[in-house]
Scaffold this motif. Structure first.
Motif, mmCIF file in Angstrom:
data_model
loop_
_atom_site.group_PDB
_atom_site.id
_atom_site.type_symbol
_atom_site.label_atom_id
_atom_site.label_comp_id
_atom_site.label_asym_id
_atom_site.label_seq_id
_atom_site.Cartn_x
_atom_site.Cartn_y
_atom_site.Cartn_z
ATOM 1 N N MET A 247 -1.477 -6.434 6.304
ATOM 2 C CA MET A 247 -2.840 -6.760 7.104
ATOM 3 C C MET A 247 -4.213 -6.109 5.604
ATOM 4 O O MET A 247 -5.201 -6.066 5.425
ATOM 5 C CB MET A 247 -2.784 -5.355 7.900
ATOM 6 N N ASN A 248 -3.450 -5.505 4.146
ATOM 7 C CA ASN A 248 -4.003 -4.984 3.572
ATOM 8 C C ASN A 248 -3.875 -6.391 2.396
ATOM 9 O O ASN A 248 -4.200 -5.454 1.336
ATOM 10 C CB ASN A 248 -3.710 -3.495 3.045
ATOM 11 N N THR B 116 1.216 -1.124 -0.839
ATOM 12 C CA THR B 116 0.337 0.016 0.276
ATOM 13 C C THR B 116 0.974 1.457 -0.509
ATOM 14 O O THR B 116 2.193 1.085 0.207
ATOM 15 C CB THR B 116 -0.852 -0.088 0.932
ATOM 16 N N PRO B 117 0.112 2.336 -0.165
ATOM 17 C CA PRO B 117 1.118 3.747 -0.244
ATOM 18 C C PRO B 117 1.770 3.123 0.850
ATOM 19 O O PRO B 117 2.958 4.506 1.352
ATOM 20 C CB PRO B 117 0.254 4.518 -0.500
ATOM 21 N N LYS B 118 0.873 4.139 2.433
ATOM 22 C CA LYS B 118 0.989 3.578 3.541
ATOM 23 C C LYS B 118 2.406 3.138 3.675
ATOM 24 O O LYS B 118 3.307 3.014 4.310
ATOM 25 C CB LYS B 118 0.437 3.313 4.508
ATOM 26 N N VAL C 78 5.623 -4.089 7.088
ATOM 27 C CA VAL C 78 5.585 -5.209 6.687
ATOM 28 C C VAL C 78 3.943 -5.887 7.338
ATOM 29 O O VAL C 78 2.976 -6.572 6.602
ATOM 30 C CB VAL C 78 6.677 -6.616 7.960
ATOM 31 N N LYS C 79 3.507 -5.254 8.940
ATOM 32 C CA LYS C 79 2.364 -5.611 8.927
ATOM 33 C C LYS C 79 1.143 -5.169 8.239
ATOM 34 O O LYS C 79 0.475 -6.007 8.013
ATOM 35 C CB LYS C 79 2.951 -4.747 10.744
#
Length: 67
Positions: free
Chosen positions: A64-65, A4-6, A59-60
């Protein structure tokens, strides 16, 4: 796996912290750090845990996404 971007921003921060840590080690081992021993040691002491934290957070977030 695409992040994701985050997670990509977190991973970028982790890379920057790792580069700062490696640079600090080289500066300290040269004997005469350009920023001084205290400042370079503080950068080293802060960049290692920050880099590890940002890596695991990236990584987390990516896990999650997942689709």
């Amino acid at each position: 796996m695409v992040g994701t971007p985050k997670s990509m921003v977190l991973l970028l921060g982790s890379c920057v912290a790792a580069i700062a840590a490696v640079g600090s080690v080289f500066e300290l081992s040269s004997g005469v750090p350009q920023l001084g021993s205290l400042t370079t040691s503080v950068i080293l002491a802060l960049s290692i845990p920050l880099g590890v934290f940002l890596f695991f957070a990236a990584v987390k977030d990516a896990q999650m996404n997942q689709e």
